[in-house]
Design a protein around this motif. Structure first.
Motif, PDB file in Angstrom:
ATOM      1  N   CYS A   1      37.227  33.383 -21.543  1.00 47.14           N
ATOM      2  CA  CYS A   1      38.295  34.008 -20.782  1.00 47.14           C
ATOM      3  C   CYS A   1      39.360  33.069 -20.366  1.00 47.14           C
ATOM      4  O   CYS A   1      39.056  31.795 -19.883  1.00 47.14           O
ATOM      5  CB  CYS A   1      37.832  34.797 -19.724  1.00 47.14           C
ATOM      6  SG  CYS A   1      36.820  36.424 -20.332  1.00 47.14           S
ATOM      7  N   SER A   2      40.397  33.323 -19.734  1.00 43.82           N
ATOM      8  CA  SER A   2      41.356  32.699 -19.023  1.00 43.82           C
ATOM      9  C   SER A   2      41.148  32.443 -17.633  1.00 43.82           C
ATOM     10  O   SER A   2      41.329  31.674 -17.014  1.00 43.82           O
ATOM     11  CB  SER A   2      42.889  32.857 -19.283  1.00 43.82           C
ATOM     12  OG  SER A   2      43.117  33.137 -20.564  1.00 43.82           O
ATOM     13  N   ASP A   3      40.675  33.742 -17.002  1.00 44.85           N
ATOM     14  CA  ASP A   3      40.443  33.745 -15.628  1.00 44.85           C
ATOM     15  C   ASP A   3      39.386  34.891 -15.320  1.00 44.85           C
ATOM     16  O   ASP A   3      38.880  35.500 -16.071  1.00 44.85           O
ATOM     17  CB  ASP A   3      41.616  34.149 -14.870  1.00 44.85           C
ATOM     18  CG  ASP A   3      41.989  33.575 -13.513  1.00 44.85           C
ATOM     19  OD1 ASP A   3      40.636  33.611 -12.877  1.00 44.85           O
ATOM     20  OD2 ASP A   3      43.097  33.770 -12.791  1.00 44.85           O
ATOM     21  N   ALA A   4      39.298  35.093 -13.958  1.00 42.81           N
ATOM     22  CA  ALA A   4      38.275  36.451 -13.620  1.00 42.81           C
ATOM     23  C   ALA A   4      38.903  37.177 -12.601  1.00 42.81           C
ATOM     24  O   ALA A   4      40.041  36.778 -11.869  1.00 42.81           O
ATOM     25  CB  ALA A   4      36.977  35.996 -13.005  1.00 42.81           C
ATOM     26  N   MET A   5      38.948  38.708 -12.840  1.00 43.06           N
ATOM     27  CA  MET A   5      39.309  39.379 -11.743  1.00 43.06           C
ATOM     28  C   MET A   5      38.013  39.571 -10.695  1.00 43.06           C
ATOM     29  O   MET A   5      37.021  39.842 -11.128  1.00 43.06           O
ATOM     30  CB  MET A   5      39.714  40.796 -12.463  1.00 43.06           C
ATOM     31  CG  MET A   5      40.248  41.806 -11.279  1.00 43.06           C
ATOM     32  SD  MET A   5      40.454  43.532 -11.959  1.00 43.06           S
ATOM     33  CE  MET A   5      38.591  43.912 -11.839  1.00 43.06           C
ATOM     34  N   MET A   6      38.533  39.727  -9.217  1.00 40.56           N
ATOM     35  CA  MET A   6      37.641  39.977  -8.317  1.00 40.56           C
ATOM     36  C   MET A   6      37.841  41.233  -7.616  1.00 40.56           C
ATOM     37  O   MET A   6      38.895  41.610  -7.634  1.00 40.56           O
ATOM     38  CB  MET A   6      37.746  38.613  -7.341  1.00 40.56           C
ATOM     39  CG  MET A   6      37.762  37.307  -7.905  1.00 40.56           C
ATOM     40  SD  MET A   6      37.732  35.820  -6.824  1.00 40.56           S
ATOM     41  CE  MET A   6      36.130  35.814  -6.222  1.00 40.56           C
ATOM     42  N   PHE A   7      36.594  41.653  -7.256  1.00 37.28           N
ATOM     43  CA  PHE A   7      36.666  42.887  -6.401  1.00 37.28           C
ATOM     44  C   PHE A   7      36.594  42.352  -4.853  1.00 37.28           C
ATOM     45  O   PHE A   7      36.415  41.097  -4.676  1.00 37.28           O
ATOM     46  CB  PHE A   7      35.501  43.848  -6.716  1.00 37.28           C
ATOM     47  CG  PHE A   7      35.311  44.352  -8.017  1.00 37.28           C
ATOM     48  CD1 PHE A   7      36.551  45.052  -8.344  1.00 37.28           C
ATOM     49  CD2 PHE A   7      34.251  44.221  -8.943  1.00 37.28           C
ATOM     50  CE1 PHE A   7      36.546  45.784  -9.642  1.00 37.28           C
ATOM     51  CE2 PHE A   7      34.344  44.619 -10.174  1.00 37.28           C
ATOM     52  CZ  PHE A   7      35.404  45.693 -10.493  1.00 37.28           C
ATOM     53  N   ASP A   8      36.891  43.021  -4.061  1.00 31.58           N
ATOM     54  CA  ASP A   8      36.746  42.808  -2.597  1.00 31.58           C
ATOM     55  C   ASP A   8      35.418  43.271  -1.927  1.00 31.58           C
ATOM     56  O   ASP A   8      34.338  43.960  -2.659  1.00 31.58           O
ATOM     57  CB  ASP A   8      37.856  43.282  -1.709  1.00 31.58           C
ATOM     58  CG  ASP A   8      37.772  44.812  -1.588  1.00 31.58           C
ATOM     59  OD1 ASP A   8      36.937  45.552  -1.676  1.00 31.58           O
ATOM     60  OD2 ASP A   8      38.865  45.284  -0.910  1.00 31.58           O
ATOM     61  N   TYR A   9      35.158  43.112  -0.613  1.00 34.93           N
ATOM     62  CA  TYR A   9      33.699  43.166  -0.244  1.00 34.93           C
ATOM     63  C   TYR A   9      33.312  44.677  -0.226  1.00 34.93           C
ATOM     64  O   TYR A   9      32.285  45.050   0.013  1.00 34.93           O
ATOM     65  CB  TYR A   9      33.808  42.734   1.212  1.00 34.93           C
ATOM     66  CG  TYR A   9      34.647  43.502   2.131  1.00 34.93           C
ATOM     67  CD1 TYR A   9      34.057  44.154   3.159  1.00 34.93           C
ATOM     68  CD2 TYR A   9      36.083  43.233   2.321  1.00 34.93           C
ATOM     69  CE1 TYR A   9      34.989  44.830   4.103  1.00 34.93           C
ATOM     70  CE2 TYR A   9      36.864  43.739   3.118  1.00 34.93           C
ATOM     71  CZ  TYR A   9      36.399  44.653   3.965  1.00 34.93           C
ATOM     72  OH  TYR A   9      37.172  45.334   4.973  1.00 34.93           O
ATOM     73  N   ARG A  10      34.365  45.713  -0.275  1.00 31.52           N
ATOM     74  CA  ARG A  10      34.213  46.946  -0.349  1.00 31.52           C
ATOM     75  C   ARG A  10      34.198  47.660  -1.745  1.00 31.52           C
ATOM     76  O   ARG A  10      33.703  48.780  -2.162  1.00 31.52           O
ATOM     77  CB  ARG A  10      35.519  47.795   0.357  1.00 31.52           C
ATOM     78  CG  ARG A  10      35.463  47.476   1.817  1.00 31.52           C
ATOM     79  CD  ARG A  10      36.958  47.735   2.282  1.00 31.52           C
ATOM     80  NE  ARG A  10      37.941  46.977   1.383  1.00 31.52           N
ATOM     81  CZ  ARG A  10      39.143  46.851   1.937  1.00 31.52           C
ATOM     82  NH1 ARG A  10      39.527  47.695   3.150  1.00 31.52           N
ATOM     83  NH2 ARG A  10      40.079  46.306   1.234  1.00 31.52           N
ATOM     84  N   GLY A  11      34.233  46.623  -2.732  1.00 25.20           N
ATOM     85  CA  GLY A  11      34.188  47.237  -4.177  1.00 25.20           C
ATOM     86  C   GLY A  11      35.658  47.711  -4.765  1.00 25.20           C
ATOM     87  O   GLY A  11      35.649  48.021  -5.945  1.00 25.20           O
TER      88      GLY A  11
END
Length: 289
Positions: free
Chosen positions: A178-188
């Motif tokens: 993959c080129s990158d990653a998507m992140m969730f925040d601390y709440r989801g």
């Protein structure tokens, strides 16, 4: 310009003067190296002019304030330094990196009030951050790390320490092709990519995560303004992971990323549709206007 970033020809502005690229060094006991007391800006020059240059300089000083140190140069002085770097290196289109940090001094514990604040500005020629994904759409992994709560870290500062989990997430993504990653925040909730904000399209309207625990990027703000000028409805809100299945288009924004289409996030696929292409082309025109 190519090769290792510490072994190039050119000039870097450091602590008030232009010096040879290879001489822009710091001591191994520099406080920032041990305790992440560092802030930075990534900027792009188009046709010799840095897009939103002054806003970047203002944010650099703001980020330093968030980390409890003061940059010893005014916004005007930083602006002059960036212009000098571009001129000294003969760059017209370039990436510009300004960084400020607590250097080596009398303190070498967590506290560092007696240590000097250092500042450097470098520039280099840099193409598309995601390579050919700019045309066909980037492929993103879903990160296992989450963006932290704003009461645990200065999430609205562009601080070097906040990128530690981004580096690990991007490495894990690259290992999967993959080129990158998507992140969730601390709440989801859906948050951002490792170094770019994220937008989604559904039924002709745009949805983007509310930046209440991550950086509200200058490119993000610019693109929202452009969409509103085009009379496209923009929803800044909390986005749940299960909503990804219903979105039709997706793109990333950032100084390095500019506007980059996304074709896939995990098991979810997106088309590089008309609105994505339009906003990408409109952004290209705007930064070169």
């Amino acid at each position: 310009m190519a090769g290792a970033y510490d072994d190039r020809d050119g000039k870097i502005w450091m602590d008030g003067q232009l010096i040879d690229w290879r001489s822009a060094n710091v001591h191994v006991l520099t406080h920032a190296m041990h305790y992440a007391s560092s802030v930075f800006e990534g900027e792009r020059a188009y046709g010799g002019k840095i897009f939103l240059s002054r806003q970047h300089s203002e944010r650099l000083r703001y980020s330093a304030d968030c980390l409890d140190f003061e940059i010893p140069y005014t916004v005007d002085e930083l602006e002059a330094a960036k212009a000098a770097v571009l001129e000294a290196n003969g760059f017209s289109d370039a990436y510009v990196r300004a960084v400020a940090w607590r250097g080596a001094g009398e303190d070498m514990g967590v506290a560092s009030k007696r240590n000097p604040v250092r500042v450097a500005i470098a520039a280099w020629e840099w193409g598309n951050y995601y390579g050919d994904a700019k045309m066909k759409g980037a492929k993103l992994d879903i990160a296992s790390w989450k963006r932290p709560s704003p009461d645990t870290a200065p999430s609205h500062a562009k601080a070097a320490g906040l990128y530690m989990i981004c580096t690990m997430s991007k490495h894990a993504a690259e290992a999967k092709g993959c080129s990158d990653a998507m992140m969730f925040d601390y709440r989801g909730y859906v948050a951002e990519a490792t170094g770019a904000n994220i937008f989604f399209v559904k039924d002709g309207e745009v949805h983007t995560p509310k930046p209440d625990c991550f950086l509200n990027g200058l490119t993000r703000q610019t693109v929202i303004g452009m969409l509103e000028e085009k009379q496209v409805k923009v929803h800044e809100r909390h986005i749940m992971p299960e909503e990804l299945e219903g979105f039709e288009q997706c793109w990333l924004t950032g100084t390095a990323a500019e506007v980059t289409p996304v074709g896939q996030i995990g098991d979810y696929n997106f088309e590089v549709g008309a609105l994505t292409r339009d906003i990408s082309e409109s952004y290209e025109k705007k930064v070169r206007a």
